[in-house]
Every structure is written in structure tokens, then in C-alpha cells.
Motif scaffolding. Structure first.
Motif, PDB file in Angstrom:
ATOM      1  N   GLU A 435       0.861  -1.184   0.000  1.00 16.89           N
ATOM      2  CA  GLU A 435       0.000   0.000   0.000  1.00 16.89           C
ATOM      3  C   GLU A 435       0.896   1.232   0.000  1.00 16.89           C
ATOM      4  OE1 GLU A 435      -3.849   1.631   2.591  1.00 16.89           O
ATOM      5  OE2 GLU A 435      -2.995  -0.373   2.911  1.00 16.89           O
ATOM      6  N   HIS A 440      -2.527   1.209   6.192  1.00 16.06           N
ATOM      7  CA  HIS A 440      -2.614  -0.246   6.049  1.00 16.06           C
ATOM      8  C   HIS A 440      -4.046  -0.752   5.923  1.00 16.06           C
ATOM      9  CE1 HIS A 440      -3.623  -0.350  10.364  1.00 16.06           C
ATOM     10  NE2 HIS A 440      -2.572   0.421  10.575  1.00 16.06           N
ATOM     11  N   GLY A 459       4.472  -9.241   2.682  1.00 13.22           N
ATOM     12  CA  GLY A 459       4.450  -7.790   2.519  1.00 13.22           C
ATOM     13  C   GLY A 459       5.695  -7.269   1.821  1.00 13.22           C
ATOM     14  N   TYR A 484       2.459   2.024   7.712  1.00 10.67           N
ATOM     15  CA  TYR A 484       2.003   0.938   6.834  1.00 10.67           C
ATOM     16  C   TYR A 484       2.404  -0.416   7.403  1.00 10.67           C
ATOM     17  CZ  TYR A 484       3.252  -2.329   3.025  1.00 10.67           C
ATOM     18  OH  TYR A 484       3.473  -3.438   2.259  1.00 10.67           O
ATOM     19  N   GLY A 487       0.356  -2.432  10.260  1.00  8.94           N
ATOM     20  CA  GLY A 487      -0.764  -3.303   9.909  1.00  8.94           C
ATOM     21  C   GLY A 487      -0.326  -4.744   9.708  1.00  8.94           C
TER      22      GLY A 487
END
Length: 497
Positions: A435, A440, A459, A484, A487
């Protein structure tokens, strides 16, 4: 991920119901040693299938090759196997050595495993022959057999703590038959630092840095690589090329495994000049993401990587980061044909290595490692993955998918229509989720969709880059998360295991 080059950055793993392990005891004459011993175990069993393992010990003169035979008494059928060349004729099953494990010294042992199907009953074989010699009994057994203790625990899972992963239907399973998921992070750097002349890794990869990843409850680390650096081509500084680069990769793999995580080696940047639609660079060298791998070097890269790690089946191979032949070809059908078959592809000026070429390169070495293959549109499109699925003689292939909040297939409607059919037939791994909003909420949606279906995700990326230049999970290599990264970290820590 189509991340900016280093110069810009500097400026800014349960459907299987297991039963207890069932083993065949070794029976010998009192005080005698048989010519060979074989321990057979059913390590997992479910509705119509099971997982078996054999451990062979040679008690006579050393041999340079071996072949084990036994008979199924209950009509069982052999499926896929590993650590041996498995075959079945009628009721007779044969397991023959592979190139790397054929030599058995006196007293040496070797283990191999397989998947099978059964109906009615699943009795264990009672007689085994190694190179034609009956095992588990001596030439003149006494009438009073002495049972040998039955081994406990799962079969050998390799030389480290991560599981040996197999594709079983649409699940990933370990050597003990339990369902596994790949959950973790990407560790970028190995794809660009060397080709740009800065080093091999971006940031520290010492024990403390890798432990910090494990502290997030990650069980997998994806490691992007560069084919020119691995192969030691002349445009790479010698200190970052060839054996120096390979040794650095091997060292990082060992550290990842030492922390109980699965290493995933992925080819990120490749050779070949492409200046067409969405070109990342005009350089013929492996200085950016190309639409497809090249036939000149990529099969050689995977042959070398597979030969390096084929004796370690805990290592996963991700064939090519983000194919995008669809940006070059006139039709989607042409893109998928290029993706699988390679050759001369419309709009791409170099000879392409297709996914089938790369699967073949890996399997020709004898490597049985789990292989991942991402789709087109930067691995975000899997709409025809099943139609163009490469043939894998080891049946150990999974689909790879990438998603960011700015991708086309970035909502549940698309996931339900495009991903769900793939995930129903083969294991699905989201090799990159991310993202670029420094938040997140989007990756939270992705993880929930994948959690609900027992799927895998990793991720992007465990690097201390500015979030404004792309999704960066951390602000420090001690594991301090960005907004970010919070999350993903908190979610991984909330999961069991």
C-alpha cells in the motif's frame, strides 16, 4: 514491485486430518545385522489419501546407486514423491536414487517420501528389497525376532527448521502432512545493489536483522535476485558478482532458516533490451524489471540456482517477479502464450524464456523444490493462469500473485472472480502485497480475504525507504514499523504459531 532505482532511493506458509505415525518395525535375527534396513511410516492419512516415508540404511559395502522396491497390499496408488525417483508398476513400487543422494556408505541412511491414495484399507508393506537384496532380515534368522524401536516424529524436513513444502491439491503441506502457509515479508536489495555497483544487500542482513523479521511472527522471507550478478557477467563489479554474490545469497538463506523461516529465492531483474510500452529502462543489462525473462541468461540462472539448492528442499523458487508481456503484445491471448511458451514475442526485441522453459530448467537438475509462477500484468492478472499452467513433472507448482492498492485487480469482486478459481485448484501465494498510502487499510482487506481461505501472503518490503517512494514496512532494521508496516506486523503477531 516496480520500485525506484537505488540512486533515487538515496535521494529520497488445515484440510489434512493427521493420524498417528504408523511404522513397520525392523526384525532381525538375535545379535545379527541385516544387509539393509528399511523403516516405513505413514506420517499422515486423510479421506482417500496418505503420506508415507521410508528410511533406508545400508549395512554392507558402500554403493554408488540404490533402488528400493516394495509392494502395496491394499490396492494403494502412488502419487508424487520427493528425494527419490518414484514409480509404480502393478502393486510394486520403486524408489531409485537421485543424482545427489545415490552414494550410500556402510552404515549410511537416506530418507524419501511420497503421497498416495487408498480405498478400503491402507496396510503397510511387509517386505523391502534394496538393489535386489531383502532388507530387515539376515540370511539365517532365528525363530525369536527382536523388534527394533519404532521411530517417532515426522520424517526429515531438510537441514534446517523450515518445512519441506509440497503442493498437495490446492494446499501447501509440510513433510508431516500438515497444511502450511507462507506468511512474511520481502527483503529487497539483492536485485539492484550489485548491478548499480553499491554492494550486494541494501542494509544489514546480519543475525540481529534477520531475527527482527522473525520477531514479527513471519515464517517466510522472499529474496529478490539479479541474474547478471549471480552469473558474474562482465558488467558487474567482480566483488559483487559470481561466487561472491552466490555465497552472500547462501549465507542469507542460512540465516533465514536458522530463524525458522522459509527462504524464497525470486528472480527480479533480468537481461534483455526493451524500450516499448511501460519500459522501466532502456538498458540491455539487468537494471530494471523487464516484461519477460530472457532466453540468453535466465535458464542458465535457474539451472545454477537449482543446482545450488536442490539438496535443500526447504528453499522455494519464484521464477520471475512481475511479467508484463501484455504491455507489449497486441492481444491478451498473445501475452499468455508468450508467458508460457516464450520464444519470439510481439513487441519484445529479445528471445523470451517462457515459464515452461524455466520450470524445465529447474527440474532438469533433479531439484524437486516448490516452484512459484506469477501471472501477467505485473503478476496481478491470473485470469488465464490455469489455462496456460506450465507442465511440472514434479507436480510441485503454485500460482504467485501481486497486489497493491493501485493495481487493476484490487477489490474483492475481482478476487472472487479471478483468484478464487485458481486457489480452488492450486496453492496461491501473494508474493507481494502493499500500500503506497503509508497506511494499512488496503493490506488489511487483502489479508482478511486470504486468511478466510487459508492462503499465503508476503508484505513488500523490509527496507527503510521513504514511504513516499513505495511501500516500506520499516523505518529501522531493528523492526521498527512504519505506519504501513504496523498493519502487517500486528496482524502476523495475532496469528497462531
Amino acid at each position: 514491485m516496480r520500485h525506484p532505482p537505488r540512486s533515487e532511493l538515496l535521494a529520497v506458509a488445515g484440510a489434512v486430518a493427521l493420524l498417528g505415525s504408523v511404522s513397520v518395525p525392523v526384525v532381525t535375527a538375535s545379535g545379527a545385522t541385516p544387509a539393509c534396513t528399511v523403516e516405513y511410516s505413514v506420517t499422515g492419512q486423510w479421506d482417500t489419501g496418505f503420506q508415507g516415508a521410508v528410511t533406508i540404511t545400508n549395512n554392507t559395502a558402500a554403493v554408488n546407486s540404490w533402488s528400493l522396491t516394495f509392494d502395496f497390499a491394499g490396492g494403494q496408488k502412488l502419487g508424487q514423491g520427493w528425494s527419490a525417483e518414484w514409480s509404480q508398476s502393478g502393486t510394486t513400487v520403486t524408489a531409485a536414487d537421485q543424482s545427489y543422494n545415490g552414494t550410500l556408505a556402510t552404515g549410511a541412511s537416506v530418507s524419501a517420501g511420497f503421497l498416495g491414495s487408498w480405498s478400503g484399507s491402507n496396510p503397510s508393506p511387509t517386505s523391502f528389497k534394496l538393489n535386489g537384496t531383502t532388507c530387515n532380515v539376515d540370511a539365517d534368522p532365528s525363530p525369536t525376532p527382536t523388534p527394533r524401536p519404532t521411530p517417532t516424529g515426522p520424517p526429515d524436513t531438510g537441514d534446517g527448521t523450515p518445512p519441506v513444502l509440497r503442493a498437495l491439491g490446492n494446499k501447501l503441506v509440510g513433510a508431516d502432512g500438515t497444511t502450511r502457509r507462507l506468511l512474511g515479508v520481502n527483503r529487497s536489495g539483492g536485485e539492484f545493489m550489485c548491478v548499480q555497483g553499491h554492494g550486494i544487500w541494501d542494509g544489514p542482513v546480519d543475525d540481529a536483522a534477520i531475527r527482527a523479521i522473525a520477531d514479527w511472527n513471519a515464517d517466510t522471507v522472499r529474496i529478490p535476485l539479479n541474474e547478471e550478478c549471480w552469473l558474474g557477467l562482465s558488467n558487474i563489479k567482480p566483488e559483487y558478482a559470481g561466487s561472491h554474490y552466490i555465497d552472500a545469497v547462501k549465507d542469507l538463506v542460512a540465516k533465514v532458516k536458522a530463524n525458522g523461516m522459509t527462504p524464497m529465492l525470486e528472480l527480479h531483474w533480468t537481461h534483455g533490451q526493451y524500450t516499448g510500452n511501460s519500459a522501466g529502462c532502456s538498458d540491455v543489462h539487468a537494471g530494471c524489471q523487464k516484461p519477460m525473462p530472457d532466453m540468453q541468461y535466465t535458464p542458465s540462472f535457474w539451472t545454477s540456482v537449482a543446482n545450488t539448492f536442490k539438496d535443500d528442499p526447504t528453499v522455494v523458487f519464484d521464477l520471475f517477479n512481475e511479467p508484463y508481456p501484455d504491455r507489449a503484445t497486441a492481444t491478451t491471448t498473445q501475452a499468455w502464450q508468450c508467458w508460457r511458451d516464450g520464444g519470439t514475442c510481439s513487441g519484445i526485441g529479445y528471445e523470451v524464456a517462457g515459464m515452461q522453459d524455466l520450470v524445465d530448467a529447474v527440474r532438469a537438475t533433479g531439484a524437486g523444490n516448490l516452484i512459484l509462477a506469477g501471472g501477467i500484468a505485473y503478476s496481478n492478472d491470473l485470469s488465464q493462469w490455469l489455462t496456460y499452467k506450465p507442465d511440472d513433472p514434479k507436480n510441485n507448482l503454485a500460482a504467485a500473485w501481486h497486489v497493491y492498492n493501485f493495481n487493476t485487480c484490487a477489490n474483492e469482486s475481482c478476487w472472487n472472480s479471478q483468484l478464487a478459481p485458481v486457489a480452488a485448484q492450486v496453492p496461491l501465494v501473494a508474493g507481494e502485497i502493499g500500500e503506497n498510502t503509508c497506511g494499512h487499510s488496503f493490506v488489511g482487506q487483502v489479508m482478511k480475504w486470504f486468511d478466510d481461505r487459508g492462503l499465503s501472503y508476503l508484505g513488500w518490503t523490509w527496507n527503510t525507504w521513504s514511504c513516499t517512494s513505495g511501500p516500506a514496512l520499516i523505518s529501522s532494521y531493528d523492526g521498527t514499523p512504519t505506519a504501513y508496516g504496523i498493519g502487517l506486523r500486528d496482524h502476523l503477531r495475532s496469528l497462531d504459531g
